[in-house]
Design a protein around this motif. Structure first.
Motif, PDB file in Angstrom:
ATOM      1  N   MET A 269      -7.530   5.598  -1.214  1.00  0.00           N
ATOM      2  CA  MET A 269      -7.705   3.849  -0.825  1.00  0.00           C
ATOM      3  C   MET A 269      -9.038   3.487  -0.945  1.00  0.00           C
ATOM      4  O   MET A 269      -9.710   2.538  -0.436  1.00  0.00           O
ATOM      5  CB  MET A 269      -5.999   3.448  -1.178  1.00  0.00           C
ATOM      6  N   GLY A 329       5.074   8.550  -0.386  1.00  0.00           N
ATOM      7  CA  GLY A 329       5.049   8.034  -0.723  1.00  0.00           C
ATOM      8  C   GLY A 329       7.030   7.659  -1.211  1.00  0.00           C
ATOM      9  O   GLY A 329       7.968   7.699  -0.546  1.00  0.00           O
ATOM     10  N   ASP A 372       8.071  -4.381  -0.244  1.00  0.00           N
ATOM     11  CA  ASP A 372       7.773  -2.897  -1.117  1.00  0.00           C
ATOM     12  C   ASP A 372       9.328  -3.196  -2.510  1.00  0.00           C
ATOM     13  O   ASP A 372       8.687  -2.420  -3.012  1.00  0.00           O
ATOM     14  CB  ASP A 372       8.682  -1.808  -0.210  1.00  0.00           C
ATOM     15  N   PRO A 379      -0.477  -3.128  -3.697  1.00  0.00           N
ATOM     16  CA  PRO A 379       0.717  -1.597  -2.924  1.00  0.00           C
ATOM     17  C   PRO A 379       0.970  -2.136  -1.847  1.00  0.00           C
ATOM     18  O   PRO A 379       1.726  -3.525  -2.353  1.00  0.00           O
ATOM     19  CB  PRO A 379      -0.725  -1.550  -2.383  1.00  0.00           C
ATOM     20  N   THR A 381       2.316  -2.708   1.140  1.00  0.00           N
ATOM     21  CA  THR A 381       2.011  -2.792   2.385  1.00  0.00           C
ATOM     22  C   THR A 381       2.577  -3.682   3.043  1.00  0.00           C
ATOM     23  O   THR A 381       3.161  -4.540   2.891  1.00  0.00           O
ATOM     24  CB  THR A 381       0.362  -2.374   2.994  1.00  0.00           C
ATOM     25  N   HIS A 432      -6.599  -9.788   0.231  1.00  0.00           N
ATOM     26  CA  HIS A 432      -6.815  -8.091   0.958  1.00  0.00           C
ATOM     27  C   HIS A 432      -7.803  -8.114   1.716  1.00  0.00           C
ATOM     28  O   HIS A 432      -8.533  -9.048   1.897  1.00  0.00           O
ATOM     29  CB  HIS A 432      -7.057  -7.507  -0.226  1.00  0.00           C
TER      30      HIS A 432
END
Ligand code: FAD
Ligand code: NAD
Length: 502
Positions: A269, A329, A372, A379, A381, A432
């Protein structure tokens, strides 16, 4: 103010209009009791989880306007960004844990917490089935039940559901991983890695130099070159270089960490300049890096990995290991994948509950998903979960201020998003703020941004201090922040410990 479950007092007092107690007389199974809201004048929000999404939500929701019912098998919030520091004791596990009740006690309204796992979300009935995981019987000597018994099932009625159950480690169905690997997602995982690592080192110490079994025991394989795998490998190497050296100088040179990543680079990433820097640091600290290599099978003492060369040829290697850390993951939890089947608009979902721009679970008018377990093309996170949670509380707090909004929403069966639009609700916009990763040897990489604007991109020792400062800022409580700083101070003065039982 937090209450530890109070709604299940003598079950006969339950209001039958809100479900009452199903007697189950027609069946051999006792039907779960249905728990009605504390205050029926306020809508009830059931919040599933006690992680980044759920606790950030709890911190910001106006609990004077809603009955807030928190449900999670984990009675504490876990500051995951510092979890890779825990197996080797750079940070003590307790320093990054904060009880749910500490957050709940700061709220003005009533918040109820169930130490329970949500086993089923029932959108057709607006209930969530929960199973108590507390091993404390909540029935007191007088026979008045003030909560749930261990393993007891109950159904919680809700007006709104916020699903924030996170995700679970993905093994991609690779045989042997569940049985032989250690994940790094929760506190018990950290303890398991420490125990296995110290245990392997102690066993190896009993064997003569040159014995292949000694070599196997002293090999730690970390699978997955994402941030979890890299940070864990870096922390383990720090421990070997600084602390194991003091405890076991005779074998420290033989301990080898192998980091395996299926892609051509680790930390994919980050931009190329930073991934190259990271790979150089890992190699300099003697971590053996195997990129383009995918683990295909795991046996108790070795694994099979396949390396794909640039020309497409594949070479198979057998890698013996003493400790295997698996960090490849996440995948959705069962309680979430079950919902995929229950709501037609979710039938195509596979990575998480499909949400619209208001974090509403598509196909419903009263379910939201954050973090999540939500699929919002972002993403998985902590910063995403945190921002989504803050956004959702603003939405729900505003909903409470608009006269009749709850009733309007309840009666709406289609084009629910238009109702939000008509009332001027703004869609969620993710900002972000960048990414950071610790590499070991007091070096980190960071890309600090605000949306599309980049403010800093670099790696090294200074970045390591930036990493520490920013992570301290992200911690959700002062108590935890202080304990983490104290841990860093302690290791700077006295080094880390090596007690496998702690
Ligand atoms: C080692 C590690 C390091 C990380 N570092 C970073 C980082 O530096 N920066 C970053 O941005 N992200 C980081 N992440 C990712 C980040 O932790 C997750 O994206 C974030 O935790 C997601 O928040 P969440 O609330 O969706 O899930 P979680 O925080 O995982 O919380 C899920 C909660 O749901 C509970 N739960 C589980 N099943 C049920 C059930 N059936 N019923 C009720 N509750 C349930 C769990 O007990 C938990 O309390 C890291 C992750 C890991 C594993
Ligand atoms: N410092 C941070 O910001 C930080 C730290 C930890 C986690 N996180 C976030 O948490 C989430 C999960 O991170 P993660 O590192 O656990 O997972 P990840 O999905 O980011 O990385 C997993 C890696 O494992 C590799 N992989 C998959 N199967 C493999 C196999 N069979 N053999 C070898 N390699 C294989 C993948 O190619 C991938 O690079 C991500 O969103 C991440 O950004 C962030």
């Amino acid at each position: 103010m937090a209450t530890i479950p109070k709604p299940t007092e003598p079950t006969t007092q339950q209001n039958t209009a809100t479900g009452g107690v199903a007697s189950g007389s027609q069946s051999f199974h006792k039907a779960p009791k249905v728990i009605a809201p504390n205050d029926s004048n306020k809508p009830t929000i059931a919040v599933l989880g006690s992680g980044w999404g759920a606790i950030s939500f709890l911190k910001h929701i106006d609990s004077t306007k809603y009955n807030v019912v928190m449900i999670s098998p984990r009675s504490y919030f876990l500051f995951t960004p510092l979890l890779p520091s825990c197996p080797v004791g750079t940070v003590d596990e307790k320093s990054i844990m904060e009880p749910v009740v500490s957050f709940a006690n700061k709220k003005k309204g009533d918040v109820t917490y169930y130490e329970a796992e949500a086993t089923s979300i029932n959108p057709d009935k607006n209930t969530v089935t929960i199973k108590s995981v507390s091993n404390i019987s909540t029935t007191n000597g007088l026979g008045i039940n003030v909560g749930l018994d261990p393993n007891e099932l109950a159904e919680i009625k809700y007006d709104y559901l916020v699903s924030a159950v996170g995700a679970e480690p993905n093994t991609f169905g690779i045989p042997g991983v569940e049985e032989n690997g250690c994940f790094l997602k929760e506190i018990p995982d950290s303890k398991k890695i420490r125990h296995k690592f110290i245990d392997s080192v102690e066993r190896a110490n009993l064997l003569p130099k040159g014995d292949p079994e000694r070599k196997r025991l002293l090999t730690v394989v970390v699978v997955g070159g994402g941030p979890t795998g890299v940070e864990t490998a870096g922390e383990l190497q720090d421990y070997i270089d600084h602390d194991l050296k003091t405890f076991m100088p005779n074998l420290v040179e033989e301990v080898q960490i192998v980091l395996i990543e299926a892609l051509p680079v680790v930390l994919s990433m980050f931009e190329k300049k930073l991934t190259t820097f990271a790979e150089n640091v890992l190699r300099e600290t003697t971590i053996e890096l195997k990129t383009r290599t995918a683990v295909a099978k795991v046996e108790p003492e070795y694994l099979i990995a396949k390396t794909k060369a640039e020309d497409g040829t594949v070479e198979e290697t057998k890698i013996p290991y003493g400790v295997l850390v698996w960090a490849t993951g996440n995948k959705p939890r069962k309680v979430v994948t079950d919902v995929f089947k229950k709501i037609p608009e979710q039938n195509q979902a596979n990575r998480g509950l499909i949400v619209d721009e208001y974090m509403r679970v598509k196909g419903t008018n009263n379910m939201f998903a954050i973090g999540d377990n939500a699929f919002a093309k972002l993403p998985p996170t902590a910063q995403v979960a945190h921002q989504e949670a803050e956004y959702l509380t603003k939405t729900l707090n505003k909903m409470a201020r608009i006269p009749n909004f709850h009733q309007e929403l309840q009666s709406r069966t289609e084009k629910v998003d238009l109702l939000f639009q008509d009332h001027g609700f703004k869609p969620f916009k993710y900002v972000h703020l960048g990414a950071l990763a610790y590499l070991g040897a007091e070096k980190a990489i960071a890309n600090i941004t605000y949306g599309a604007k980049s403010f800093y991109s670099g790696g090294g020792v200074i970045t390591f201090y930036i990493w520490r400062a920013l992570y301290l800022g992200m911690i959700l409580s002062w108590r935890s922040r202080f304990k983490v700083v104290a841990d860093w101070g302690k290791i700077a003065l006295f080094g880390r410990d090596a007690f496998k039982e702690l």
